[in-house]
Every structure is written in structure tokens, then in C-alpha cells.
Scaffold this active site. Structure first.
Site, short mmCIF file in Angstrom:
data_model
loop_
_atom_site.label_atom_id
_atom_site.label_comp_id
_atom_site.label_asym_id
_atom_site.label_seq_id
_atom_site.Cartn_x
_atom_site.Cartn_y
_atom_site.Cartn_z
N GLY A 41 14.75 97.80 -24.52
CA GLY A 41 15.15 98.59 -25.67
C GLY A 41 15.82 97.81 -26.78
O GLY A 41 16.14 98.39 -27.83
N GLU B 209 3.65 102.40 -27.24
CA GLU B 209 3.17 103.72 -27.64
C GLU B 209 4.31 104.73 -27.72
O GLU B 209 4.32 105.58 -28.60
CB GLU B 209 2.10 104.21 -26.65
CG GLU B 209 0.81 103.43 -26.68
CD GLU B 209 0.85 102.13 -25.89
OE1 GLU B 209 -0.10 101.34 -25.95
OE2 GLU B 209 1.88 101.88 -25.19
N ASN C 121 2.51 94.27 -32.15
CA ASN C 121 2.84 94.82 -33.46
C ASN C 121 3.77 93.90 -34.26
O ASN C 121 4.83 93.52 -33.80
CB ASN C 121 3.50 96.19 -33.24
CG ASN C 121 3.81 96.90 -34.54
OD1 ASN C 121 3.26 96.57 -35.58
ND2 ASN C 121 4.67 97.89 -34.47
N LEU D 65 5.07 94.84 -37.18
CA LEU D 65 5.80 95.61 -38.19
C LEU D 65 7.29 95.76 -37.91
O LEU D 65 8.08 95.95 -38.83
CB LEU D 65 5.16 96.98 -38.35
CG LEU D 65 3.71 96.95 -38.84
CD1 LEU D 65 3.15 98.35 -38.96
CD2 LEU D 65 3.60 96.21 -40.18
#
EC number: 2.4.99.12
Length: 439
Positions: free
Chosen positions: A321, A72, A346, A348
Site C-alpha cells: 500500500g 485493478e 502503470n 501514471l
């Protein structure tokens, strides 16, 4: 900001009161769970007072954004930058539930955005927090629906926008079991900006006012790859050497064993293949490393800067990260949480790098995006480890096929950009603000 009409809760207080009572009774368990998780991930035991709005007060901010964890926060990043650009005098506070979300926020913004842990959804706790922050706007990312928070914001005439919202059929069935509480809570959102028409229909079926629901698309399509990410990806490829590489991203308990089985099958056909294994939760890094050893596969760990030699079969991505760069550096990506019934993650980030994507049978968390990718031919679904190994063998042996599938996925991303602009319009509409006039 627009004046809002505050409802009289009346008989609805009984429903929310029962919810609050259950939450109060569960509070000791929630605190104990923080301590237990903190044994392996110390961040959970730090700043516990913030979750009760005790101790050092949260800083004042015009905009409060709630984002649960890493995913998020990553999705909210472009939105935060745009809000900072449009309203430079508005302080922004971001709350997260997890320490990893806090770490990612720090990596993205440093000291430029304040952070606190999310207050528990108890009336006194939420009230103290709002009195400290005094936001003019609250933005809740994706599907965090907290009854007492919404009620407290309404009492203070603070608009609340549910941004980039998604609601799977499975989650909708769960909310339907507490239909009255769900309805009264959803009615308190100023706007609900959803990712798809299906999400909109499910929210409205639960009681969201149709005039407040907007289909804006997923802001995850608006991610942009910085040059630094491409540089990092190129450095990783040099580290791994000239060999076929597949990345298993955001994997979960019970899934890594299947992935390692698939990799062993793959090695029988492509002996130089390298698996980049990236578990979803940092507290599991050591356990996954031990699992790789039990499977008899040579391992190198990113966190220890270990050499990834020709004998290395698995490279453990146990740092925070770096997942976008790891995905961009791979030849093929498998998105975790989908071979086990977690619901997937996700696709993408891989697609935006032109990397072909594989998913398992369980993708209900990202159903709309997954179906888009599957229909366009930018991703394929595999039912089990055996099928995964076979598809990997085919793709890793055919660079032209990989490029074709990756290009289709990238085209899906390009076609669906623009959700961030639509979301910002919804936010401005909710609070009655207009962006500064161009000079």
C-alpha cells in the site's frame, strides 16, 4: 433495469463445453497451485472455499465488481467511491484473485465494501455465486473475460460492463486462436468501455458489437493524490536523508539483477545515490533481499523499520500500500516489468506526482499510456541496464531537467482526466439507471 434478450446458445454450447471440460480437468492443478503459492504467501491458502462458492455464502450486493489484484483494485477505487455516492443504497461486493488485492481493498475501504475471492469459471460454481449475491450489475475491470460467467449473467439478465478495458496486440492474437469462443463471449457484454481507439478496434475485430464499445480513456488518469500521501512522501524523504533517490517500482524475477547492476554503475559516479526497490509480488520480498546481499550492497528493509543510513545503498519497499508514496518521494522512477518481457506496469502514479519516468523495452501492457508519455517527453525508454544507469546519472545530477520532464508527465495526466465520468455514463446506460436528482 433494462430487460435483455437472452440468446439460444445452440451449436455454440459445444465450444464453451470444451472450454469447461478443460477447466474442470485443470481444477486440481489450480487448487494445488494455491497450496504451493500459499507456502510462501499464506493468504492463498485461506478462504479457498470462496473460489468454489462453498462455505459461508457471499453477501447480497446490487453491484459486483471483479478486480484481479492490487493494480485493478487501485484503479477501481475512485469508481467505487463514485458509485457509492451516486447510489448510496446499493451494496457493493468486490472480488479479487489475489490476497494482495484483498488487502489493498481493505486498506482503501475497510468494512465499507465487502470482499470475496473470485469464483472459478465453472458453470456450477458461477451459478452458486450469482445465486448468493444476486447482483443487478456486474463490472469487470480491464481484461478479465470469462465465458461461463458471461453466459450465467446473461441467463439471469444481469448486465455486465467491461470497464477500463485494454487489449494488447499480443493478447488479441491469443484470443484470436479461440475465435469462436472469444466472439460469443464478447457478444455477451452489455458495454465495453475501452482505454483507447486501438483497444476498441482489437475488441471489435474479435467480435465485440461495435454499438456496445465505447472509448472512455483510462480511469487511471483520474487518480488524485490525497494530502496524507504527500505527508507520507515527505516523511520518507526525511528518513532517507538529503541524497539522490530513484525508485524501481513493481519489479519482477530476473529484473532486479539488472537493476542492481545499473545501481552499481550509478554508485561509481554518484556514490550517495539510493535505490528504492519495490518488488511486484510480496512472496518474493525475502528472495530479493538475499539478492541485494549477494550483490554486496548495504540494505535496509521498510517492513523492519531499519535505519536508512549514509552507508545504505538499497532500501527495500517490502510493505503493501505504500508504492504511491514511495514514488512521490523519489527523484526518478523506473517502472518494472519492462526490462523483462512482462509488459510493464502503470506509469501514471509516478507521473501524477511530477516524477520523471524511465521504462524498459517491454511495455505492451500499457502501450497507449506509455506512448503518450514518451511522445510528450514525460518519460524515456532505455534498452538495458547500462543505458538505465547513464540516464539515471544524467537526471539525478540535473534538478532542472528532472523538473522539466516531470512537469511534462504531469501535464499528460491533467490533459487526460475525465475518463471516470465517461465510464459512469456507460455504466448507467448499460443498466438503464439515472443518478439521483440533486436536492
Amino acid at each position: 433495469m433494462q430487460e435483455r434478450v437472452v440468446r439460444n446458445d445452440g451449436p455454440r454450447l459445444a465450444t464453451r463445453g470444451l472450454y469447461t471440460l478443460i477447466l474442470r480437468l485443470a481444477l486440481p492443478l489450480a487448487l494445488a497451485r494455491l497450496y504451493w503459492r500459499g507456502l510462501k504467501a499464506p493468504g492463498y491458502r485461506r478462504r479457498v472455499g470462496e473460489r468454489l462458492a462453498w462455505g459461508e455464502p457471499a453477501p447480497r450486493a446490487s453491484v459486483w465488481i471483479h478486480a484481479v489484484s492490487v493494480g485493478e483494485v487501485q484503479a477501481a477505487g475512485p469508481m467505487i467511491r463514485r458509485l457509492q455516492s451516486r447510489f448510496p443504497d446499493s451494496g457493493i461486493l468486490v472480488t479479487t484473485t489475489t490476497p494482495t488485492g484483498a488487502e489493498r481493498l481493505g486498506e482503501l475501504f475497510g468494512e465499507g465494501v465487502a470482499h470475496r475471492y473470485t469464483p472459478y469459471d465453472l458453470p456450477g460454481v458461477v451459478g452458486r455465486f450469482l445465486d448468493q449475491v444476486r447482483p443487478g450489475l456486474t463490472i469487470v475491470m480491464e481484461t478479465e473475460i470469462w465465458p461461463n460467467l458471461l453466459a450465467a449473467c446473461e441467463q439471469r439478465a444481469i448486465p455486465v460492463v467491461l470497464a477500463n478495458a485494454r487489449l494488447s496486440e499480443r493478447s488479441a492474437h491469443g484470443y484470436a486462436r479461440v475465435a469462436e469462443l472469444s466472439r460469443e463471449t464478447l457478444e455477451r457484454f452489455s458495454r465495453i468501455a475501452v482505454q483507447s481507439r486501438g483497444d476498441a478496434e482489437r475488441f471489435m475485430a474479435l467480435g465485440a458489437a461495435p454499438e456496445r464499445v465505447r472509448v472512455t480513456g483510462s480511469i487511471k488518469f483520474d487518480l488524485r493524490q490525497p494530502a496524507s500521501q504527500r505527508d507520507c512522501a515527505e516523511a520518507l524523504r526525511r528518513l532517507w536523508g538529503q541524497r539522490p533517490v530513484w525508485v524501481a517500482a513493481s519489479t519482477h524475477e530476473g529484473e532486479e539483477s539488472m537493476l542492481l547492476q545499473a545501481h552499481r554503475r550509478l554508485l561509481a559516479r554518484i556514490p550517495r545515490a539510493l535505490l528504492i526497490l519495490v518488488p511486484r509480488h510480496p512472496e518474493r520480498f525475502d528472495r530479493v533481499a538475499a539478492l541485494v546481499a549477494r550483490h554486496g550492497l548495504a540494505l535496509a528493509r521498510r517492513s523492519r523499520q531499519e535505519v536508512c543510513g549514509e552507508e545504505t545503498a538499497v532500501f527495500l519497499g517490502d510493505t503493501m500500500g505504500e508504492l504511491p508514496a514511495l514514488l512521490a518521494a523519489g527523484d526518478v522512477a523506473f517502472i518494472g516489468g519492462s526490462l523483462v518481457p512482462i509488459g510493464g506496469h502503470n506509469l501514471l502514479e509516478a507521473a501524477a506526482s511530477g516524477v520523471p519516468v524511465l521504462v524498459g523495452p517491454h511495455t505492451f501492457n500499457f502501450a497507449a499510456i506509455t506512448e503518450m508519455m514518451l511522445e510528450a517527453g514525460g518519460a524515456e525508454r532505455v534498452p538495458d541496464a547500462e543505458a538505465l544507469a547513464e540516464r539515471l546519472r544524467t537526471w539525478l545530477a540535473d534538478a532542472a531537467l528532472r523538473a522539466e520532464v516531470g512537469a511534462r508527465g504531469l501535464a499528460v495526466v491533467e490533459r487526460n482526466r475525465g475518463a471516470l465520468d465517461r465510464l459512469l455514463e456507460v455504466i448507467e446506460e448499460a443498466v438503464g439507471l439515472q443518478p439521483p436528482a440533486a436536492s
